[in-house]
Design an enzyme around this catalytic site. Structure first.
Site, PDB file in Angstrom:
ATOM      1  N   SER A 197       0.843  -1.196   0.000  1.00 25.91           N
ATOM      2  CA  SER A 197       0.000   0.000   0.000  1.00 25.91           C
ATOM      3  C   SER A 197       0.878   1.246   0.000  1.00 25.91           C
ATOM      4  CB  SER A 197      -0.895   0.014   1.245  1.00 25.91           C
ATOM      5  OG  SER A 197      -1.463   1.305   1.382  1.00 25.91           O
ATOM      6  N   MET A 220     -12.215   4.107  -0.474  1.00 28.43           N
ATOM      7  CA  MET A 220     -12.886   4.316   0.816  1.00 28.43           C
ATOM      8  C   MET A 220     -13.633   5.643   0.714  1.00 28.43           C
ATOM      9  SD  MET A 220      -9.781   2.908   3.155  1.00 28.43           S
ATOM     10  CE  MET A 220      -8.676   3.057   1.758  1.00 28.43           C
ATOM     11  N   HIS A 274      -1.168  -1.171  -4.281  1.00 29.12           N
ATOM     12  CA  HIS A 274      -2.453  -0.871  -3.637  1.00 29.12           C
ATOM     13  C   HIS A 274      -2.546   0.634  -3.394  1.00 29.12           C
ATOM     14  CE1 HIS A 274      -5.898  -2.008  -1.040  1.00 29.12           C
ATOM     15  NE2 HIS A 274      -5.481  -1.054  -0.220  1.00 29.12           N
ATOM     16  N   ASP A 319      -4.858   3.637  -1.875  1.00 31.42           N
ATOM     17  CA  ASP A 319      -5.975   3.934  -0.970  1.00 31.42           C
ATOM     18  C   ASP A 319      -6.555   5.314  -1.258  1.00 31.42           C
ATOM     19  OD1 ASP A 319      -6.059   1.604   0.801  1.00 31.42           O
ATOM     20  OD2 ASP A 319      -4.048   2.232   1.395  1.00 31.42           O
ATOM     21  N   MET A 369      -9.272   7.972  -0.228  1.00 35.40           N
ATOM     22  CA  MET A 369     -10.150   8.313   0.915  1.00 35.40           C
ATOM     23  C   MET A 369     -10.700   9.718   0.721  1.00 35.40           C
ATOM     24  SD  MET A 369      -7.899   6.966   4.137  1.00 35.40           S
ATOM     25  CE  MET A 369      -6.841   5.502   4.031  1.00 35.40           C
ATOM     26  N   HIS A 412      -8.282   0.906  -3.964  1.00 34.69           N
ATOM     27  CA  HIS A 412      -9.194   0.654  -2.847  1.00 34.69           C
ATOM     28  C   HIS A 412      -9.924   1.948  -2.533  1.00 34.69           C
ATOM     29  CE1 HIS A 412      -9.511  -0.394   1.769  1.00 34.69           C
ATOM     30  NE2 HIS A 412     -10.685  -0.354   1.172  1.00 34.69           N
ATOM     31  N   GLY A 471       1.255  -2.102   4.028  1.00 33.15           N
ATOM     32  CA  GLY A 471       1.743  -0.738   3.889  1.00 33.15           C
ATOM     33  C   GLY A 471       3.021  -0.521   4.658  1.00 33.15           C
ATOM     34  N   SER A 472       2.885  -0.288   5.970  1.00 35.37           N
ATOM     35  CA  SER A 472       4.067   0.035   6.769  1.00 35.37           C
ATOM     36  C   SER A 472       5.097  -1.084   6.766  1.00 35.37           C
ATOM     37  CB  SER A 472       3.667   0.408   8.196  1.00 35.37           C
ATOM     38  OG  SER A 472       2.420  -0.076   8.535  1.00 35.37           O
ATOM     39  N   GLY A 490      -9.195   3.664   7.080  1.00 40.69           N
ATOM     40  CA  GLY A 490      -8.940   5.087   7.307  1.00 40.69           C
ATOM     41  C   GLY A 490      -7.482   5.434   7.515  1.00 40.69           C
ATOM     42  N   PHE A 491      -6.743   4.531   8.157  1.00 44.43           N
ATOM     43  CA  PHE A 491      -5.364   4.871   8.493  1.00 44.43           C
ATOM     44  C   PHE A 491      -4.458   3.652   8.368  1.00 44.43           C
ATOM     45  CE2 PHE A 491      -8.169   7.769  10.666  1.00 44.43           C
ATOM     46  CZ  PHE A 491      -7.606   9.004  10.375  1.00 44.43           C
ATOM     47  N   GLY A 492      -3.204   3.908   7.982  1.00 47.17           N
ATOM     48  CA  GLY A 492      -2.198   2.863   7.998  1.00 47.17           C
ATOM     49  C   GLY A 492      -1.644   2.697   9.404  1.00 47.17           C
ATOM     50  N   GLY A 493      -0.863   1.643   9.586  1.00 46.29           N
ATOM     51  CA  GLY A 493      -0.154   1.460  10.849  1.00 46.29           C
ATOM     52  C   GLY A 493      -0.993   0.986  12.023  1.00 46.29           C
ATOM     53  N   MET A 529     -11.513  -6.319   5.397  1.00 41.40           N
ATOM     54  CA  MET A 529     -10.693  -5.344   6.123  1.00 41.40           C
ATOM     55  C   MET A 529     -10.296  -5.937   7.468  1.00 41.40           C
ATOM     56  SD  MET A 529     -10.096  -2.693   4.275  1.00 41.40           S
ATOM     57  CE  MET A 529      -9.273  -1.738   5.554  1.00 41.40           C
ATOM     58  N   ASP A 564      -6.413  -6.547   4.342  1.00 45.77           N
ATOM     59  CA  ASP A 564      -5.806  -5.206   4.315  1.00 45.77           C
ATOM     60  C   ASP A 564      -5.867  -4.599   5.708  1.00 45.77           C
ATOM     61  OD1 ASP A 564      -4.950  -2.643   3.726  1.00 45.77           O
ATOM     62  OD2 ASP A 564      -6.710  -2.102   2.533  1.00 45.77           O
ATOM     63  N   GLY A 565      -4.672  -4.334   6.261  1.00 42.99           N
ATOM     64  CA  GLY A 565      -4.582  -3.682   7.563  1.00 42.99           C
ATOM     65  C   GLY A 565      -3.805  -4.503   8.562  1.00 42.99           C
ATOM     66  N   GLY A 566      -2.652  -3.986   8.977  1.00 41.93           N
ATOM     67  CA  GLY A 566      -1.869  -4.664  10.009  1.00 41.93           C
ATOM     68  C   GLY A 566      -1.209  -5.948   9.548  1.00 41.93           C
TER      69      GLY A 566
HETATM   70  C1  DX5 Z   1      -6.302   1.424   5.648  1.00 43.64           C
HETATM   71  C2  DX5 Z   1      -5.854   1.145   4.240  1.00 43.64           C
HETATM   72  C3  DX5 Z   1      -4.709   0.229   4.157  1.00 43.64           C
HETATM   73  C4  DX5 Z   1      -3.442   0.715   4.805  1.00 43.64           C
HETATM   74  C5  DX5 Z   1      -2.735  -0.486   5.355  1.00 43.64           C
HETATM   75  O1  DX5 Z   1      -7.554   1.996   5.650  1.00 43.64           O
HETATM   76  O2  DX5 Z   1      -6.915   0.575   3.494  1.00 43.64           O
HETATM   77  O3  DX5 Z   1      -4.456  -0.172   2.801  1.00 43.64           O
HETATM   78  O4  DX5 Z   1      -2.587   1.378   3.921  1.00 43.64           O
HETATM   79  O5  DX5 Z   1      -1.603  -0.061   6.053  1.00 43.64           O
HETATM   80  P1  DX5 Z   1      -0.822  -1.005   7.081  1.00 43.64           P
HETATM   81  O6  DX5 Z   1      -0.323  -2.175   6.282  1.00 43.64           O
HETATM   82  O7  DX5 Z   1       0.247  -0.128   7.593  1.00 43.64           O
HETATM   83  O8  DX5 Z   1      -1.808  -1.440   8.130  1.00 43.64           O
HETATM   84 ZN    ZN Z   2      -6.420  -0.285   1.534  1.00 47.59          ZN
END
Ligand code: DX5
Ligand code: ZN
Length: 226
Positions: free
Chosen positions: A8, A66, A31, A33, A35, A64, A198-199, A143-146, A138, A176-178
């Site tokens: 991501s 959102m 990927h 995102d 938003m 993706h 992502g991270s 909404g947020f990475g990390g 999900m 997707d996420g964590g």
């Molecule tokens: C969150 C996004 C994800 C995000 C994942 O709403 O849809 O794609 O970038 O980031 P990580 O892998 O850091 O959780």
């Molecule tokens: Zn995403």
């Protein structure tokens, strides 16, 4: 079924997106995102930026959305050439439905994806599987990475995995996420076939090596192989 790693770019350097895409050229898809600060309380990027990413990316885009009103916006991402466009079931407006949006994507040559927030059940959507190329479970609140992976979403992934197998359809199951070294195996074991990270990828010194590492970890835990 092939396992895919989709980094991501939300976790990349937004001032250098082209070179950041170059760091993940060995990944399967990038990927992206999108938003809108309405469907989720965060704002990222939209059509004009994705249009340029599509022109310069060495790998296909996995968009993706959102955003509210995907029936209005999603077809435009398909038209600019995105390989895959995923919208949220919870965001479809009253005058449309997920099937109509999916068909508008496929008509324009994109793969159609349906995303479900952690609190949204899969059951009402199982009969719609023939209309989709991918379902995104999900594993954090969008909404947020990390954020931290939510293991309580795994029963839903298992339900979907069973339904896909029963149907004989080639529907990808994305998480997707964590997703990182510690969690990717959990999701693979529950039936995920496409992993967004992502991270974990962009935070690594060598993003490409981390993509390969995640792919190996997922393969070691893939559903039904233990
Ligand atoms: C969150 C996004 C994800 C995000 C994942 O709403 O849809 O794609 O970038 O980031 P990580 O892998 O850091 O959780
Ligand atoms: Zn995403």
């Amino acid at each position: 079924m092939a396992l895919r790693i989709n980094p991501s770019i939300l976790a990349s350097d937004f001032a250098n997106l082209e070179s950041e895409l170059g760091r993940i050229r060995n990944a399967d898809l990038a990927h992206v995102d999108v938003m809108d600060n309405h469907f989720v309380p965060n704002l990222t990027l939209g059509l004009p930026v994705v249009e340029r990413l599509q022109q310069v990316s060495p790998i296909p885009l996995d968009v993706h959305l959102m955003i509210d009103a995907p029936e209005r916006w999603a077809p435009q991402y398909a038209e600019l050439g995105a390989y895959s466009v995923t919208f949220h079931a919870e965001a479809v407006g009253r005058d449309s439905d997920p099937v109509a949006v999916a068909r508008s994507l496929r008509e324009r040559g994109a793969r159609a994806g349906l995303a479900l927030k952690p609190g949204t059940d899969a059951e009402p959507f199982l009969e719609l599987l023939p209309e989709f190329d991918m379902v995104l479970v999900m594993t954090v609140e969008p909404g947020f990475g990390g954020q931290s992976f939510m293991p309580e979403t795994m029963p839903k992934l298992r339900t979907l995995s069973q339904a896909v197998r029963d149907s004989g359809l080639d529907v990808w199951l994305q998480v997707d996420g964590g997703i990182n070294d510690d969690t990717i195996g959990i999701a693979a074991e529950a039936g995920a076939t496409v992993f967004v990270a992502g991270s974990s990828v962009f935070g690594a010194e060598n993003a490409g090596a981390q993509v390969d590492h995640l792919r190996e970890l997922a393969a070691g835990h893939r559903h039904g192989h233990r």
